[in-house]
Each structure stands twice: as structure tokens, then as C-alpha cells.
Design a protein around this motif. Structure first.
Motif, PDB file in Angstrom:
ATOM      1  N   ASN A  79     -97.949  10.734  -9.600  1.00 38.80           N
ATOM      2  CA  ASN A  79     -97.641  11.774 -10.567  1.00 38.80           C
ATOM      3  C   ASN A  79     -97.025  13.041  -9.972  1.00 38.80           C
ATOM      4  OD1 ASN A  79     -97.533  12.936 -13.116  1.00 38.80           O
ATOM      5  ND2 ASN A  79     -99.624  13.764 -12.965  1.00 38.80           N
ATOM      6  N   PHE A  80     -95.898  12.887  -9.312  1.00 38.63           N
ATOM      7  CA  PHE A  80     -95.155  14.075  -8.886  1.00 38.63           C
ATOM      8  C   PHE A  80     -93.669  13.867  -9.195  1.00 38.63           C
ATOM      9  CE2 PHE A  80     -95.576  11.323  -5.131  1.00 38.63           C
ATOM     10  CZ  PHE A  80     -94.303  11.306  -4.593  1.00 38.63           C
ATOM     11  N   TRP A  81     -92.917  14.980  -9.196  1.00 40.50           N
ATOM     12  CA  TRP A  81     -91.479  14.942  -9.432  1.00 40.50           C
ATOM     13  C   TRP A  81     -90.747  14.596  -8.137  1.00 40.50           C
ATOM     14  CZ3 TRP A  81     -89.352  15.424 -14.160  1.00 40.50           C
ATOM     15  CH2 TRP A  81     -90.055  16.098 -15.151  1.00 40.50           C
ATOM     16  N   LEU A  82     -89.641  13.878  -8.289  1.00 36.63           N
ATOM     17  CA  LEU A  82     -88.698  13.736  -7.185  1.00 36.63           C
ATOM     18  C   LEU A  82     -87.470  14.574  -7.516  1.00 36.63           C
ATOM     19  CD1 LEU A  82     -88.826   9.904  -6.523  1.00 36.63           C
ATOM     20  CD2 LEU A  82     -89.527  11.680  -4.908  1.00 36.63           C
ATOM     21  N   VAL A  83     -87.080  15.436  -6.594  1.00 39.71           N
ATOM     22  CA  VAL A  83     -85.836  16.175  -6.757  1.00 39.71           C
ATOM     23  C   VAL A  83     -84.834  15.571  -5.787  1.00 39.71           C
ATOM     24  CG1 VAL A  83     -84.676  18.391  -6.543  1.00 39.71           C
ATOM     25  CG2 VAL A  83     -87.047  18.299  -7.370  1.00 39.71           C
ATOM     26  N   GLU A  84     -83.771  14.975  -6.317  1.00 39.24           N
ATOM     27  CA  GLU A  84     -82.743  14.428  -5.425  1.00 39.24           C
ATOM     28  C   GLU A  84     -81.538  15.358  -5.465  1.00 39.24           C
ATOM     29  OE1 GLU A  84     -81.229  10.560  -6.515  1.00 39.24           O
ATOM     30  OE2 GLU A  84     -81.125  11.036  -8.650  1.00 39.24           O
ATOM     31  N   ASP A  85     -81.148  15.811  -4.287  1.00 38.59           N
ATOM     32  CA  ASP A  85     -80.010  16.723  -4.162  1.00 38.59           C
ATOM     33  C   ASP A  85     -78.862  15.887  -3.594  1.00 38.59           C
ATOM     34  OD1 ASP A  85     -78.456  18.988  -4.048  1.00 38.59           O
ATOM     35  OD2 ASP A  85     -79.614  19.983  -2.481  1.00 38.59           O
ATOM     36  N   VAL A  86     -77.779  15.737  -4.368  1.00 38.33           N
ATOM     37  CA  VAL A  86     -76.745  14.763  -3.992  1.00 38.33           C
ATOM     38  C   VAL A  86     -75.328  15.358  -3.907  1.00 38.33           C
ATOM     39  CG1 VAL A  86     -78.066  12.786  -4.811  1.00 38.33           C
ATOM     40  CG2 VAL A  86     -76.585  13.963  -6.433  1.00 38.33           C
ATOM     41  N   PRO A  87     -75.180  16.515  -3.242  1.00 36.94           N
ATOM     42  CA  PRO A  87     -73.843  17.133  -3.213  1.00 36.94           C
ATOM     43  C   PRO A  87     -72.813  16.363  -2.389  1.00 36.94           C
ATOM     44  CG  PRO A  87     -75.341  18.328  -1.762  1.00 36.94           C
ATOM     45  CD  PRO A  87     -76.170  17.333  -2.529  1.00 36.94           C
ATOM     46  N   TYR A  88     -73.286  15.520  -1.463  1.00 33.47           N
ATOM     47  CA  TYR A  88     -72.364  14.814  -0.559  1.00 33.47           C
ATOM     48  C   TYR A  88     -72.101  13.380  -0.995  1.00 33.47           C
ATOM     49  CZ  TYR A  88     -74.606  18.559   1.992  1.00 33.47           C
ATOM     50  OH  TYR A  88     -75.118  19.772   2.330  1.00 33.47           O
ATOM     51  N   ARG A  89     -72.876  12.903  -1.969  1.00 30.01           N
ATOM     52  CA  ARG A  89     -72.876  11.493  -2.343  1.00 30.01           C
ATOM     53  C   ARG A  89     -71.480  10.905  -2.551  1.00 30.01           C
ATOM     54  NH1 ARG A  89     -76.129   7.530  -4.611  1.00 30.01           N
ATOM     55  NH2 ARG A  89     -75.226   6.358  -6.327  1.00 30.01           N
ATOM     56  N   THR A  90     -70.607  11.670  -3.215  1.00 34.53           N
ATOM     57  CA  THR A  90     -69.272  11.162  -3.556  1.00 34.53           C
ATOM     58  C   THR A  90     -68.359  11.089  -2.335  1.00 34.53           C
ATOM     59  OG1 THR A  90     -69.672  12.480  -5.532  1.00 34.53           O
ATOM     60  CG2 THR A  90     -67.564  11.380  -5.398  1.00 34.53           C
ATOM     61  N   LEU A  91     -68.722  11.824  -1.289  1.00 36.52           N
ATOM     62  CA  LEU A  91     -67.889  11.831  -0.076  1.00 36.52           C
ATOM     63  C   LEU A  91     -68.285  10.674   0.841  1.00 36.52           C
ATOM     64  CD1 LEU A  91     -67.684  15.658   0.595  1.00 36.52           C
ATOM     65  CD2 LEU A  91     -65.758  14.139   0.109  1.00 36.52           C
ATOM     66  N   ARG A  92     -68.058   9.478   0.364  1.00 33.30           N
ATOM     67  CA  ARG A  92     -68.394   8.272   1.136  1.00 33.30           C
ATOM     68  C   ARG A  92     -67.108   7.737   1.761  1.00 33.30           C
ATOM     69  NH1 ARG A  92     -71.884   4.159   1.993  1.00 33.30           N
ATOM     70  NH2 ARG A  92     -73.661   5.112   0.929  1.00 33.30           N
ATOM     71  N   TYR A  93     -67.100   7.640   3.090  1.00 33.68           N
ATOM     72  CA  TYR A  93     -65.881   7.214   3.790  1.00 33.68           C
ATOM     73  C   TYR A  93     -65.891   5.727   4.102  1.00 33.68           C
ATOM     74  CZ  TYR A  93     -66.560  12.192   4.550  1.00 33.68           C
ATOM     75  OH  TYR A  93     -66.845  13.518   4.362  1.00 33.68           O
ATOM     76  N   ALA A  94     -67.047   5.078   3.940  1.00 28.54           N
ATOM     77  CA  ALA A  94     -67.153   3.641   4.205  1.00 28.54           C
ATOM     78  C   ALA A  94     -68.387   3.111   3.471  1.00 28.54           C
ATOM     79  CB  ALA A  94     -67.300   3.381   5.706  1.00 28.54           C
ATOM     80  N   GLY A  95     -68.465   1.800   3.298  1.00 27.58           N
ATOM     81  CA  GLY A  95     -69.661   1.190   2.716  1.00 27.58           C
ATOM     82  C   GLY A  95     -69.785   1.411   1.219  1.00 27.58           C
ATOM     83  N   GLU A  96     -70.943   0.988   0.680  1.00 24.69           N
ATOM     84  CA  GLU A  96     -71.175   1.008  -0.768  1.00 24.69           C
ATOM     85  C   GLU A  96     -72.296   1.969  -1.126  1.00 24.69           C
ATOM     86  OE1 GLU A  96     -69.561  -0.771  -3.167  1.00 24.69           O
ATOM     87  OE2 GLU A  96     -68.201  -1.577  -1.629  1.00 24.69           O
ATOM     88  N   SER A  97     -72.161   2.652  -2.272  1.00 26.45           N
ATOM     89  CA  SER A  97     -73.215   3.554  -2.748  1.00 26.45           C
ATOM     90  C   SER A  97     -74.483   2.798  -3.094  1.00 26.45           C
ATOM     91  CB  SER A  97     -72.750   4.300  -3.992  1.00 26.45           C
ATOM     92  OG  SER A  97     -71.902   5.351  -3.636  1.00 26.45           O
ATOM     93  N   LEU A  98     -75.617   3.404  -2.818  1.00 24.38           N
ATOM     94  CA  LEU A  98     -76.907   2.880  -3.261  1.00 24.38           C
ATOM     95  C   LEU A  98     -77.275   3.578  -4.575  1.00 24.38           C
ATOM     96  CD1 LEU A  98     -78.679   2.853   0.205  1.00 24.38           C
ATOM     97  CD2 LEU A  98     -77.804   0.893  -1.085  1.00 24.38           C
ATOM     98  N   PRO A  99     -78.223   3.015  -5.327  1.00 18.88           N
ATOM     99  CA  PRO A  99     -78.572   3.659  -6.606  1.00 18.88           C
ATOM    100  C   PRO A  99     -79.122   5.076  -6.392  1.00 18.88           C
ATOM    101  CG  PRO A  99     -79.665   1.521  -6.388  1.00 18.88           C
ATOM    102  CD  PRO A  99     -78.992   1.793  -5.093  1.00 18.88           C
ATOM    103  N   LEU A 100     -78.853   5.943  -7.356  1.00 16.91           N
ATOM    104  CA  LEU A 100     -79.542   7.233  -7.396  1.00 16.91           C
ATOM    105  C   LEU A 100     -81.025   6.988  -7.651  1.00 16.91           C
ATOM    106  CD1 LEU A 100     -77.090   9.186  -9.732  1.00 16.91           C
ATOM    107  CD2 LEU A 100     -77.644   9.816  -7.367  1.00 16.91           C
ATOM    108  N   LEU A 101     -81.877   7.908  -7.255  1.00 19.65           N
ATOM    109  CA  LEU A 101     -83.293   7.794  -7.618  1.00 19.65           C
ATOM    110  C   LEU A 101     -83.439   7.789  -9.136  1.00 19.65           C
ATOM    111  CD1 LEU A 101     -84.965  10.172  -4.994  1.00 19.65           C
ATOM    112  CD2 LEU A 101     -84.628   7.696  -4.871  1.00 19.65           C
TER     113      LEU A 101
END
Lengths: 370, 370
Positions: B172-194
Motif C-alpha cells: 500500500n504505497f505509491w510509486l512515482v515514476e519519473d520518465v523524462p529520458y524514456r523517449t531518448l532511446r538510441y537502441a533496443g526496445e522500450s519496457l512497459p511503464l510502471l
């Protein structure tokens, strides 16, 4: 025209600029000049948290201070939040004029302050009540809007300005003067700023919201260097960096002479609206005393106790008239034992975003409800 | 070229975009279109405190939520300050990855939190240590940067993402995901957001600072509706209204297809810089383990204890190399009894604003000091 006005809803709610006065074409030109000029990339990068240097220099020149004494923030409410967060600890006392700007009262409370309202007379705060309250409560600061006050329209007299800085010096508290309307003077002569009388005791806050556009969110604070240094550090910790493109557009707006011409346009647009609201009150509510301002955004009236003010907001709404709850402007709407319901009978009339016809119709509707 | 690089100061300090990548001409065009378009006056007036509606709609579509679940703020640090101020009371516990973003740690502390760092492995937070800490401290929220973490460059694995949301649900706690860099992927595949794994437990924070320009200060938060409603109210109380021209420019930047082309340019500029820093570490610091990221702004190294890290910052400065104090990224730089000086030996290497030549020279200088 009259028939159109008579059927529409009239909003005497927020103190917003007239939409037709928002200089979107000129700002577009300024934005373009800023973004394509020599600083075009600088104003897109992280910047100094005190704000865009050319804007701080411009404000510093205007207030005859060093640019390090200027903190540019995201509108003046943001700056109020910052200095309140820095100066106050829970339980500290802050004085405001009674009535005062509702959001400032809320901000100081959220930062832990006990907010005490000092009665506002037609020429500024009541000095007897103020000195008594100072001795009793020892405030950290007093927040005043000396020019064309929000909500009352009152301008603090020269004598009371002098008295305020003397009291602040004698009893060791800060004066915060909020002056967003000061430049919008439609008649008469400006009185000195509080900071002109004692720069060491005074924090001056203002913004371009009423002079160019609210959505630019460019406000600023001027104060003694050691204080501004610490507030600038706190600004960095909360918002990291300034919004530079809007700040650069404001600089360009000045450089091109648009600030002066836009101000002239605003005065020409708003002055007849002020005259209309004053005339309408005198016509439809002849018994009601009020401060007749020489500028700004607001006229306000205190309905005498013999008027029927019960459920005023609800009845006004049914009559197509939107009002703000007067109690919001009172730190303690029931504080005055001689006049316990004054907040309920206080009506603010922001006039800038309404035509003279709408203003007259609105005051007429208000009078008909009483 | 090499001789020029070898004499200049090299700044491995702030994670800022490359100046040459800031699209000032395109933004000028977008600002002009926004200010002279049908919404030209609307975006200069006071606006809805949740942000410019077309931008909230655009973000809502991207995250498959309602626009009311989106709060646009003045950069993501501003939003962190708002949700921390709302969720925390003094003494509450917040978890961060160890190391984590230094300003987030400071913000949560200023809002009264006890901040506990959970060791970060090369594939995300150490789950054993996390669960033990949860039982001991009962956090209000855990703050994570799952993609190309600042400062470590670590990307949390799919399995650990799943484990995080399960733990958040169970305890029972919050997860805060901070994803400012997520879109800057130079290789590989994105994983799911939380939030893709459990939208009810997750607050997602991001911004356009790294994707368009930091000085626009346009960040946003996505979360469950009841929470976002309350945060929106708090945003109004602190900054009153959004900076609409910059938000409208971001919308226009998308509409004209510039977002996609600009992102492609950024990737082409930054990918060789990432390769350069990875190669330089392998060449000059072959014994040092580090997370090799597939995107973002940062690579970091933990110098092994046998290296001479005493007065590292000062000695680096004398060698023309500016570093950030590694201890700033550690909620408790001396917490790990098995490795009490790890904060001192942690070196973050932001690579985006440096050329490959500068990067190689910088890492070489660093290696020479050890």
C-alpha cells in the motif's frame, strides 16, 4: 446593444484584463525576435534561477537597485509563496489589510501563518488598530497593496505610507508591498512606493499580468540583497529554472517601445470603465460609501446593514450576475464585534473586462436585489 | 581539434541538452502560429490551472487516460514539489533508488520526508533490500526513474518493474515514476511503464525539458483522477495559472510534426556521444563496472575502493575537469556499512552536451587522477 446586454450573464468575479487588450500580435513579434536573435538558444537552455538577466537589469534600473536584488518568478503569487515559505514558521503572525487579496491570505495560511486582518479605511489601513495589533501579535510581516488595492480600490495616503515604514522600523517587521496595479493610473499623481521610504524594511512584489498578459506568468520581487539571494536559492529548489522565452519576450516588448504604447491603450480602454462603475454606484446605490480609485482594476462597496444581503451570491446568480463571496477577502470575516457580518456585505466590482454597458447593467441588477 | 580540446575545461556536471540541439527557429515558428492563431488571446489570459487543454488532451491520448488525469506544470521538479507537499506530512518516509536524482531527494526532504535510499543494482533496485526496508519503514511513496536513470544510467528490468508494482499493491504505497529520458532511446526496445502494469498505484511524471527545451518549463504528471484533481487545486493555490504560450507552442510543435523530427535529430546527435563515453570508460578505466545504457543522458561509474578518490573534485578541477559531488545523489552517502564511502567514489558522466572528443578527453583526465 442594450437589449443584448440585458439578457447576458455579467461576471463581476475575477480581476482579469479585457481580452481585447491582450497584445497577441505584438507578443508574437517579440517572441520571434527573441527566439531568432542572438540569445535564441540561450533562452531555451537552463538559465539562472533569478531570471533572465536582461529582464532583471531592466527591472533593476526601474527600481534603482542592483540586478541581484531582483528575483523574477512565475507570477507574483509564486513569489509570495516563496517568501512566505522562507520567512514564516508555523504559528508566526502575518498582517494583511482587511479586506485583502484572498489568494495571498490563503498562501500565508498554507505556509503556517496566523493571518490577522487590520481594518482598511478609505485612505489606507487604520493606524490605531494597526499599532495595537503590532504590540499584541508581533507580526513577521505586513502585506499591503498600497495602490488601487485589491479588492477595495483604496490607495494608501502619503502620510499613512510614512507611518507604515516608521512602524515597521520601530517594531522590527517586514513590509511586503504588492503593486501590480500601480502603473495603471488613470488620473492623479503617483505616491512614493514604501521602498522609496525605507528600502531595508520593504519587499516589493509586482508582475506583468495586468500590464501585458497574465498567461506569461512573469512576476518579480525586489528587496534587500541578502534576502533576495536566499529567496533565489529557494526558487531554484522548487522550480529549478526560469521560463526564459516569456521573460525574453517581455524584454523585447520594452525594447520596441510596445510597453509604453500598450500601457496607453490599456488606460484609454479602462478609464471609461472605471468612470462607468463609479457613476453606476452613485446612480443605483446612492447611499453606499466607497473608495473612488484613480486607477487599477477594482471598485468595491460595503453594503450597509439595512440592505438585504442574505444569500446575495445565489440571488445574484439567478439574476444573471456572478459575484465573488466577500468573506474570501477577510482574514476573519466575523472579527469586528461592532459589525460581525461585514464580509457577507462586501461586494467587489472588477471593471476592466466589462464594457461600460455591462457595468451599468450589472450594478443595476445588484441594486435591484437589495 | 585534439589540441583545442586538450586545453579547454570539460564540464561533466549538469545533465543539460546540447545547445546546438535547441530548436529555436522551429519554436519561433510555433509560438507565432499559436499567438496569431484562433487561440491567440486565450493563451494570454488566465487559464485553467491544470494546463492548456489541447496539451492535456495530447498527453492524455499518449498515455490513454482522460485529460483530467493530466496536470501540466512548470517543469517536473515543480510537480514533484506539489505532489510531495500534498502526500507527505513531516516524518513520513519516502524511498528513492540509491543513487537517485539529487534535486528530488532535496525536494522530498524540504517537504518533511525522511528519505531512504534503496541500493540500485545494474538492472534496477535491489528487491531484497527494498522489501526489508518496506517492512521496516512503511513508505508513503517510492520515487524511481525506470528508464536510463539519473544519475546511474540504469534501466529497470521488466521483471523488477513487475515486482515493484506488486510490492506497492501488497504494502500500500505509491510509486512515482519519473520518465523524462524514456523517449531518448538510441537502441533496443522500450519496457512497459510502471503505470502500464498498475495505473492505480502509479504517478507518472515527465517533461519536455530533454525533448524540446528546458527553458520552456513544461512538465506534466499523470495519475488517478481523484489524486490529480487535488494536485490541480494545489497547483492553483501556488502558481495560480499556467504559462500558456509555452504550452501552446509545445502543442504546435507536435501538430507540425516537429516533435518527431526533432527527436530523431536528438538521437542522431546523442547516440555517438553515448558510444564515446562507453568506449572511453572501457579504454581508460577498464576495471570499472558500470551500467551501459541504451539511451538517456547519463553514464555513471563507481570507482573501486583501491582507486585514489580523495579530494577528487578539487583535483579534477585543477585538471580542467568539472564533476558533481557523487554524495549528492545518495540519500545517505554513508549508509552502507560494507562500503561506507561509496558516495565519494560515485562519478556521474552526463554526455549529451559534450562532443565525442571532449568526452574522451574528459574520461582520460579522470582516469589520470586515480
Amino acid at each position: 446593444m442594450p437589449s443584448q446586454v440585458s439578457s447576458e450573464q455579467i461576471l463581476f468575479t475575477r480581476g482579469v484584463p479585457a481580452v481585447e487588450a491582450l497584445p497577441n500580435k505584438l507578443l508574437s513579434e517579440c517572441m520571434q525576435a527573441a527566439l531568432e536573435g542572438p540569445d535564441g538558444k540561450t533562452i531555451l537552455q537552463y538559465g539562472h534561477n533569478g531570471g533572465y538577466l536582461p529582464l532583471r537589469q531592466l527591472i533593476a534600473e526601474q527600481y534603482q537597485v542592483s540586478p541581484d536584488q531582483v528575483l523574477v518568478g512565475n507570477g507574483s503569487l509564486h513569489l509570495q509563496d516563496i517568501f512566505a515559505g522562507f520567512l514564516l514558521k508555523p504559528g508566526d503572525v502575518v498582517f494583511v489589510e482587511q479586506p485583502s487579496y484572498d489568494r495571498a491570505i490563503k498562501t500565508f495560511r498554507r505556509r503556517g501563518a496566523k493571518v490577522i486582518g487590520i481594518p482598511l479605511d478609505l485612505d489606507g489601513v487604520n493606524l490605531g488598530a494597526l499599532e495595537q495589533a503590532i504590540v499584541q501579535y508581533k507580526p513577521v510581516f505586513m502585506y499591503v497593496i498600497p495602490d488601487f488595492q485589491n479588492p477595495a480600490g483604496v490607495t494608501t495616503s502619503a502620510a499613512k505610507r510614512q507611518a507604515l515604514v516608521e512602524l515597521a522600523e520601530r517594531y522590527n517587521f517586514w513590509l511586503v508591498e504588492d503593486v501590480p496595479y500601480r502603473t495603471l493610473r488613470y488620473a492623479g499623481e503617483s505616491l512614493p512606493l514604501l521602498r522609496d521610504l525605507n528600502a531595508e524594511r520593504v519587499i516589493t512584489v509586482s508582475s506583468y499580468s495586468k500590464l501585458i498578459s497574465p498567461a506569461l506568468r512573469v512576476g518579480y520581487l525586489v528587496g534587500p540583497l541578502p534576502l533576495v539571494k536566499q529567496l533565489t536559492k529557494l526558487a531554484e529548489e522548487t522550480i529549478l529554472a526560469p521560463v526564459l522565452p516569456t521573460e525574453a519576450a517581455v524584454v523585447e516588448f520594452h525594447r520596441r517601445g510596445y510597453f509604453a504604447s500598450n500601457l496607453e491603450n490599456l488606460k484609454q480602454l479602462y478609464a471609461p470603465r472605471l468612470r462607468a462603475v463609479v457613476q453606476a454606484i452613485k446612480t443605483y446605490l446612492p447611499d453606499v460609501p466607497f473608495a473612488e480609485p484613480e486607477g487599477g482594476f477594482f471598485v468595491s462597496i460595503m453594503l450597509p446593514p439595512h440592505f438585504n444581503s442574505a444569500n446575495l451570491l445565489e440571488r445574484a446568480k439567478q439574476a444573471g450576475l456572478m459575484l465573488t463571496d466577500g468573506r474570501d477577502f477577510f482574514a476573519d470575516p466575523y472579527s469586528d464585534s461592532e459589525d460581525p457580518r461585514q464580509g457577507e456585505r462586501f461586494v467587489r466590482l472588477p471593471f476592466c473586462a466589462l464594457t461600460p454597458e455591462q457595468i451599468e447593467e450589472g450594478v443595476k441588477r445588484l441594486a435591484s436585489l437589495l
